[in-house]
Design an enzyme around this catalytic site. Structure first.
Site, PDB file in Angstrom:
ATOM      1  N   HIS A  13       0.849  -1.201   0.000  1.00 42.52           N
ATOM      2  CA  HIS A  13       0.000   0.000   0.000  1.00 42.52           C
ATOM      3  C   HIS A  13       0.881   1.246   0.000  1.00 42.52           C
ATOM      4  O   HIS A  13       2.094   1.175   0.183  1.00 42.52           O
ATOM      5  CB  HIS A  13      -0.974   0.008   1.187  1.00 42.52           C
ATOM      6  CG  HIS A  13      -0.351   0.229   2.533  1.00 42.52           C
ATOM      7  ND1 HIS A  13      -1.082   0.621   3.630  1.00 42.52           N
ATOM      8  CD2 HIS A  13       0.934   0.134   2.968  1.00 42.52           C
ATOM      9  CE1 HIS A  13      -0.278   0.749   4.669  1.00 42.52           C
ATOM     10  NE2 HIS A  13       0.935   0.455   4.303  1.00 42.52           N
ATOM     11  N   CYS A  32       5.737   5.854   4.796  1.00 41.89           N
ATOM     12  CA  CYS A  32       4.544   5.229   4.209  1.00 41.89           C
ATOM     13  C   CYS A  32       4.050   5.985   2.985  1.00 41.89           C
ATOM     14  O   CYS A  32       3.128   5.533   2.300  1.00 41.89           O
ATOM     15  CB  CYS A  32       3.420   5.128   5.233  1.00 41.89           C
ATOM     16  SG  CYS A  32       3.851   4.080   6.616  1.00 41.89           S
ATOM     17  N   HIS A  38       4.899   0.112  -0.469  1.00 46.01           N
ATOM     18  CA  HIS A  38       5.688  -0.840   0.336  1.00 46.01           C
ATOM     19  C   HIS A  38       4.700  -1.877   0.850  1.00 46.01           C
ATOM     20  O   HIS A  38       3.491  -1.698   0.722  1.00 46.01           O
ATOM     21  CB  HIS A  38       6.372  -0.120   1.496  1.00 46.01           C
ATOM     22  CG  HIS A  38       5.394   0.486   2.444  1.00 46.01           C
ATOM     23  ND1 HIS A  38       4.763   1.690   2.177  1.00 46.01           N
ATOM     24  CD2 HIS A  38       4.882   0.048   3.608  1.00 46.01           C
ATOM     25  CE1 HIS A  38       3.915   1.951   3.158  1.00 46.01           C
ATOM     26  NE2 HIS A  38       3.950   0.974   4.037  1.00 46.01           N
ATOM     27  N   HIS A  40       3.377  -5.258   3.664  1.00 42.46           N
ATOM     28  CA  HIS A  40       3.340  -5.827   5.012  1.00 42.46           C
ATOM     29  C   HIS A  40       2.828  -7.263   4.944  1.00 42.46           C
ATOM     30  O   HIS A  40       2.070  -7.612   4.040  1.00 42.46           O
ATOM     31  CB  HIS A  40       2.402  -5.037   5.920  1.00 42.46           C
ATOM     32  CG  HIS A  40       2.814  -3.619   6.152  1.00 42.46           C
ATOM     33  ND1 HIS A  40       3.888  -3.272   6.937  1.00 42.46           N
ATOM     34  CD2 HIS A  40       2.297  -2.448   5.700  1.00 42.46           C
ATOM     35  CE1 HIS A  40       4.005  -1.956   6.965  1.00 42.46           C
ATOM     36  NE2 HIS A  40       3.055  -1.425   6.218  1.00 42.46           N
ATOM     37  N   ASP A  77      -4.903 -10.754  -0.454  1.00 37.73           N
ATOM     38  CA  ASP A  77      -3.595 -11.400  -0.391  1.00 37.73           C
ATOM     39  C   ASP A  77      -2.817 -11.225  -1.701  1.00 37.73           C
ATOM     40  O   ASP A  77      -3.344 -11.484  -2.786  1.00 37.73           O
ATOM     41  CB  ASP A  77      -3.759 -12.888  -0.070  1.00 37.73           C
ATOM     42  CG  ASP A  77      -2.426 -13.539   0.241  1.00 37.73           C
ATOM     43  OD1 ASP A  77      -1.543 -12.853   0.801  1.00 37.73           O
ATOM     44  OD2 ASP A  77      -2.260 -14.728  -0.083  1.00 37.73           O
ATOM     45  N   HIS A  78      -1.586 -10.777  -1.545  1.00 39.38           N
ATOM     46  CA  HIS A  78      -0.698 -10.510  -2.680  1.00 39.38           C
ATOM     47  C   HIS A  78      -1.304  -9.508  -3.652  1.00 39.38           C
ATOM     48  O   HIS A  78      -1.239  -9.678  -4.878  1.00 39.38           O
ATOM     49  CB  HIS A  78      -0.287 -11.815  -3.377  1.00 39.38           C
ATOM     50  CG  HIS A  78       0.717 -12.566  -2.567  1.00 39.38           C
ATOM     51  ND1 HIS A  78       0.373 -13.247  -1.429  1.00 39.38           N
ATOM     52  CD2 HIS A  78       2.058 -12.708  -2.690  1.00 39.38           C
ATOM     53  CE1 HIS A  78       1.454 -13.792  -0.887  1.00 39.38           C
ATOM     54  NE2 HIS A  78       2.490 -13.470  -1.637  1.00 39.38           N
ATOM     55  N   GLU A 123      -0.668  -4.722  11.400  1.00 40.93           N
ATOM     56  CA  GLU A 123       0.075  -4.340  10.197  1.00 40.93           C
ATOM     57  C   GLU A 123       1.515  -4.846  10.325  1.00 40.93           C
ATOM     58  O   GLU A 123       2.120  -5.330   9.378  1.00 40.93           O
ATOM     59  CB  GLU A 123       0.050  -2.810  10.089  1.00 40.93           C
ATOM     60  CG  GLU A 123       0.682  -2.256   8.844  1.00 40.93           C
ATOM     61  CD  GLU A 123       0.615  -0.738   8.863  1.00 40.93           C
ATOM     62  OE1 GLU A 123      -0.343  -0.191   8.285  1.00 40.93           O
ATOM     63  OE2 GLU A 123       1.509  -0.100   9.447  1.00 40.93           O
TER      64      GLU A 123
END
Lengths: 136, 137
Positions: A13, A32, A38, A40, A77-78, A123
């Site tokens: 994100h 951020c 980047h 998580h 996811d991903h 996170e």
């Protein structure tokens, strides 16, 4: 009785709001705000509550896992939250807003007899965001 | 103030209703219905609620709490097959929920006798799955 199950998803994100100037965004969101984004390894905890039924369970685990997998994990996811989710086209992809989205998505598609009680997203190991679902 | 003490025990169990077919049991309990059983490292977190005693400064004597948890839960259940060795699980299906209920039943009266309230029993079946029980509603 409350049952909590933990799931994992990895996503990228970038925190940036058009309401602020680029300089203000950099100051507010710091690292951020990196324009390339980047990622998580998020940890999602879903809590449900209700009476223990005659099977000795609050909820059928597989039914709960399937619902969370299909409605939430498959979308997150991903993924790049900003680019892949229309919800974050105009909303900042903070984990606060992500937890709100997950709670809303689950509430809309909830088919389990137990009550959705809480959504919590970590996170990183150091910060997590938790939303209760009000009763009734 | 809340005081939480952790204990661990490893045990095997099988979740299946003997009146049902293997298919029915698998639909309700998934892999947990394997008739030969399987095991977990259960982690128990017991939370007591109370004010620190003005003299001792303690909500509850932790050494005593440890002894209660050992006597009522860990010693009888650790390295056992719950269904075969630990009543009521010869009749009650040892789901995580039912194990938490049984732990509450075993320790609540002992702690209440000391004038302190048992607030919550949390039982982890795996690091990613746990139940919380705060007593009858």
């Amino acid at each position: 009785m409350t049952l909590t199950s933990r799931y994992r998803f990895s996503a990228s994100h970038r925190l940036d709001t058009p309401a602020l100037t680029p300089e203000e965004n950099r100051r507010l969101y710091g690292k951020c705000n990196n324009p390339h984004g980047h990622g998580h390894d998020y940890v999602l905890e879903i809590s449900v509550d209700g009476p223990v039924d005659c099977d000795g369970q609050v909820v059928n685990r597989e039914a709960m896992d399937t619902l969370v997998r299909q409605r939430v994990l498959a979308r997150l996811d991903h993924k790049n939250l900003n680019a892949d989710l229309t919800e974050f086209a105009a909303t900042v992809a903070t984990t606060e807003n992500l937890a709100t989205l997950v709670r809303r998505t689950l509430a809309e598609h909830w088919t389990l007899p137990a009550r959705l009680a809480r959504v919590r997203i970590s996170e990183t190991d150091r910060n997590s965001f938790e939303l209760e679902v009000s009763k009734g | 103030m809340f005081l939480t003490r952790k204990a661990e025990f490893s045990a095997s169990h099988v979740c299946a209703n003997p009146a049902w077919s293997a298919e029915q049991n698998h639909a309700v309990y998934g892999n947990n219905s394997n008739p030969n059983g399987h095991g977990h490292n259960y982690v128990l977190e017991v939370t007591l609620a109370g004010d620190p005693d003005p003299v001792t400064g303690m909500v509850f004597d932790l050494r005593e709490l440890k002894e209660i948890l050992n006597r009522e839960v860990v010693d009888p259940m650790d390295h056992r097959f719950l269904n075969k060795e630990i009543p009521p699980f010869d009749k009650v299906i040892p789901t995580t929920e039912n194990i938490a209920l049984e732990i509450w039943k075993r320790i609540e009266p002992v702690i209440a006798r000391k004038g302190v309230a048992l607030h919550n029993v949390r039982l982890y079946e795996t690091p990613d799955l746990y139940v919380d029980y705060g007593g009858p509603q």
